[in-house]
Design a protein around this motif. Structure first.
Motif, PDB file in Angstrom:
ATOM      1  N   LEU A 302       0.829  -1.210   0.000  1.00  0.00           N
ATOM      2  CA  LEU A 302       0.000   0.000   0.000  1.00  0.00           C
ATOM      3  C   LEU A 302       0.860   1.257   0.000  1.00  0.00           C
ATOM      4  N   MET A 303       1.913   1.288   0.823  1.00  0.00           N
ATOM      5  CA  MET A 303       2.771   2.467   0.878  1.00  0.00           C
ATOM      6  C   MET A 303       3.505   2.672  -0.448  1.00  0.00           C
ATOM      7  N   ALA A 304       3.933   1.575  -1.075  1.00  0.00           N
ATOM      8  CA  ALA A 304       4.570   1.695  -2.386  1.00  0.00           C
ATOM      9  C   ALA A 304       3.615   2.302  -3.403  1.00  0.00           C
ATOM     10  N   PHE A 305       2.353   1.886  -3.362  1.00  0.00           N
ATOM     11  CA  PHE A 305       1.353   2.410  -4.293  1.00  0.00           C
ATOM     12  C   PHE A 305       1.074   3.885  -4.021  1.00  0.00           C
ATOM     13  N   ILE A 306       0.999   4.266  -2.720  1.00  0.00           N
ATOM     14  CA  ILE A 306       0.730   5.668  -2.373  1.00  0.00           C
ATOM     15  C   ILE A 306       1.851   6.572  -2.879  1.00  0.00           C
ATOM     16  N   LEU A 307       3.104   6.151  -2.651  1.00  0.00           N
ATOM     17  CA  LEU A 307       4.223   6.949  -3.140  1.00  0.00           C
ATOM     18  C   LEU A 307       4.250   6.989  -4.666  1.00  0.00           C
ATOM     19  N   PHE A 308       3.902   5.889  -5.295  1.00  0.00           N
ATOM     20  CA  PHE A 308       3.834   5.846  -6.757  1.00  0.00           C
ATOM     21  C   PHE A 308       2.855   6.894  -7.280  1.00  0.00           C
ATOM     22  N   CYS A 309       1.748   7.084  -6.581  1.00  0.00           N
ATOM     23  CA  CYS A 309       0.730   8.042  -7.025  1.00  0.00           C
ATOM     24  C   CYS A 309       1.114   9.490  -6.699  1.00  0.00           C
ATOM     25  N   LEU A 310       1.889   9.698  -5.620  1.00  0.00           N
ATOM     26  CA  LEU A 310       2.127  11.053  -5.130  1.00  0.00           C
ATOM     27  C   LEU A 310       3.462  11.658  -5.561  1.00  0.00           C
ATOM     28  N   LEU A 311       4.440  10.826  -5.911  1.00  0.00           N
ATOM     29  CA  LEU A 311       5.758  11.360  -6.251  1.00  0.00           C
ATOM     30  C   LEU A 311       5.679  12.256  -7.498  1.00  0.00           C
ATOM     31  N   PRO A 312       6.210  13.498  -7.415  1.00  0.00           N
ATOM     32  CA  PRO A 312       6.119  14.447  -8.546  1.00  0.00           C
ATOM     33  C   PRO A 312       7.218  14.211  -9.576  1.00  0.00           C
ATOM     34  N   LEU A 313       7.248  13.033 -10.159  1.00  0.00           N
ATOM     35  CA  LEU A 313       8.241  12.719 -11.181  1.00  0.00           C
ATOM     36  C   LEU A 313       7.554  12.606 -12.542  1.00  0.00           C
ATOM     37  N   LYS A 314       8.307  12.866 -13.583  1.00  0.00           N
ATOM     38  CA  LYS A 314       7.728  12.858 -14.929  1.00  0.00           C
ATOM     39  C   LYS A 314       7.524  11.453 -15.472  1.00  0.00           C
ATOM     40  N   THR A 315       8.450  10.548 -15.206  1.00  0.00           N
ATOM     41  CA  THR A 315       8.351   9.200 -15.765  1.00  0.00           C
ATOM     42  C   THR A 315       7.718   8.256 -14.750  1.00  0.00           C
ATOM     43  N   VAL A 316       6.770   7.482 -15.196  1.00  0.00           N
ATOM     44  CA  VAL A 316       6.082   6.568 -14.297  1.00  0.00           C
ATOM     45  C   VAL A 316       6.992   5.429 -13.851  1.00  0.00           C
ATOM     46  N   THR A 317       7.980   5.094 -14.681  1.00  0.00           N
ATOM     47  CA  THR A 317       8.915   4.030 -14.296  1.00  0.00           C
ATOM     48  C   THR A 317       9.716   4.440 -13.072  1.00  0.00           C
ATOM     49  N   ALA A 318      10.211   5.679 -13.049  1.00  0.00           N
ATOM     50  CA  ALA A 318      10.950   6.172 -11.889  1.00  0.00           C
ATOM     51  C   ALA A 318      10.060   6.227 -10.654  1.00  0.00           C
ATOM     52  N   LYS A 319       8.816   6.642 -10.839  1.00  0.00           N
ATOM     53  CA  LYS A 319       7.882   6.681  -9.708  1.00  0.00           C
ATOM     54  C   LYS A 319       7.640   5.285  -9.139  1.00  0.00           C
ATOM     55  N   ALA A 320       7.518   4.316 -10.031  1.00  0.00           N
ATOM     56  CA  ALA A 320       7.282   2.947  -9.571  1.00  0.00           C
ATOM     57  C   ALA A 320       8.488   2.393  -8.823  1.00  0.00           C
ATOM     58  N   LEU A 321       9.693   2.658  -9.347  1.00  0.00           N
ATOM     59  CA  LEU A 321      10.904   2.154  -8.698  1.00  0.00           C
ATOM     60  C   LEU A 321      11.109   2.787  -7.325  1.00  0.00           C
ATOM     61  N   LEU A 322      10.950   4.107  -7.236  1.00  0.00           N
ATOM     62  CA  LEU A 322      11.115   4.775  -5.952  1.00  0.00           C
ATOM     63  C   LEU A 322      10.019   4.365  -4.967  1.00  0.00           C
ATOM     64  N   GLY A 323       8.813   4.188  -5.484  1.00  0.00           N
ATOM     65  CA  GLY A 323       7.724   3.731  -4.616  1.00  0.00           C
ATOM     66  C   GLY A 323       8.026   2.361  -4.025  1.00  0.00           C
ATOM     67  N   ALA A 324       8.580   1.463  -4.841  1.00  0.00           N
ATOM     68  CA  ALA A 324       8.893   0.127  -4.360  1.00  0.00           C
ATOM     69  C   ALA A 324      10.081   0.136  -3.413  1.00  0.00           C
TER      70      ALA A 324
END
Length: 334
Positions: A302-324
């Motif tokens: 859940l926390m990985a998903f929340i960060l994936f949705c909230l991180l202000p990054l342009k690429t979704v791949t980077a958001k997913a990696l940082l979220g995980a």
């Protein structure tokens, strides 16, 4: 005193489960919690009656094809079903989280099985009677306003019975799963949070896992099927697809019956867990159980998903990696 040396964990030889002692325990539990659940029942009846009355008052028989939605009270049952069964389970088994109370109950000269079922049955009575009463009031209002050439008695009655059976089954399942969590939890907060999580776990995970590929790869993954993977998901699906349509509620009963069977298995597990509960576990924070580990893993997802949705990054791949990398360990540790 510890519960390892107190009352019998297994049925006492020659003891009948349903006897005068059981009836006395049942009556005591009903009396102790009757006022609280009576207030809940009145609120549920008023809520569903207002929804039903608002809908039937819009019925205009001057239109030849006039129709009224007969299940508009479903949203009241939905929100009530999310909250009340969980809180009722916590209320009935609150004594398991107090060492003095659990020592008192488990030192009584009766089996733990009898104590458990007296409180479990009392919970079902307190939980389901308001549902039946609310549906009866709704049915009476529909008969008064709609019975006649537009709606037959069989139609009104069949919709009311199908709707009532669905909600009674799902309420009972949520209550049973919540009881299973309560007899393993060490405190009230832990029991309530874990009960909510268990009742909506697989549906929530399905929604999260379907959102990742949709966002990352542009795939179209249908999350509707995951709604049937948990009681909360089934309850949420029902009003969205039946409250404002003319489909028969009996179409959802097979799904409800499947969950009823799962609930029956959970009840057997609950009885076994209750028999082995020890007073030393009460009021302990951080005690490691199966549910504790499961909730940690789910919190990480859940926390990985929340960060994936909230991180202000342009690429979704980077958001997913940082979220995980950041969110998963953070959620697990919390």
């Amino acid at each position: 005193m510890t519960t390892t040396t107190s009352s019998s964990r297994n049925p006492i030889k020659g003891e009948r489960l349903f006897d005068r002692t059981f009836a006395r325990f049942l009556a005591t539990t009903l009396r102790q919690n009757g006022l609280t659940m009576g207030i809940y029942g009145v609120c549920l009846i008023l809520w569903t009656a207002m929804d039903t009355l608002s809908e039937v008052n819009q019925f205009d028989p001057s239109f030849q094809m006039a129709h009224v939605h007969l299940l508009t009270s479903s949203y009241a049952f939905l929100w009530s079903g999310f909250i009340v069964p969980v809180l009722l389970a916590a209320l009935l088994f609150h004594y398991l989280h107090n060492r003095q109370s659990i020592d008192f109950y488990h030192s009584l000269p009766v089996s733990r099985t009898k104590i458990f079922f007296s409180r479990y049955l009392a919970g079902l009575i307190l939980l389901l009677m308001p549902v039946a009463a609310a549906k009866l009031v709704c049915l009476i209002l529909q008969f008064v306003h709609l019975y006649g050439p537009y709606y037959s008695a069989a139609t009104l009655l069949s919709y009311a019975v199908g709707d009532m059976l669905f909600w009674m089954i799902t309420y009972a399942v949520v209550f049973t799963l919540s009881c299973m969590v309560e007899v393993t939890a060490s405190n009230d907060v832990e029991g309530i949070l874990y009960s909510v999580a268990v009742n909506g776990l697989l549906t929530g995970l399905g929604a999260i896992l379907s959102a990742f590929p949709n966002s990352l790869y542009g795939l179209r993954v249908h999350a509707d099927i995951s709604q049937f993977f948990s009681p909360y998901g089934v309850m949420s699906y029902y009003p969205d697809h039946y409250a404002y349509t003319y489909e028969s509620p009996f179409q959802m009963l097979p799904v409800a019956l499947v969950w009823l069977c799962i609930g029956a298995l959970a009840l057997l597990v609950t009885v076994k867990l209750y028999r082995h509960f020890q007073s030393e576990w009460a009021q302990q924070w951080g005690r490691q159980t199966f549910f504790t580990q499961l909730m940690k893993i789910c919190a990480g997802i859940l926390m990985a998903f929340i960060l994936f949705c909230l991180l202000p990054l342009k690429t979704v791949t980077a958001k997913a990696l940082l979220g995980a990398v950041i969110g998963a360990p953070l959620g697990f540790l919390m």
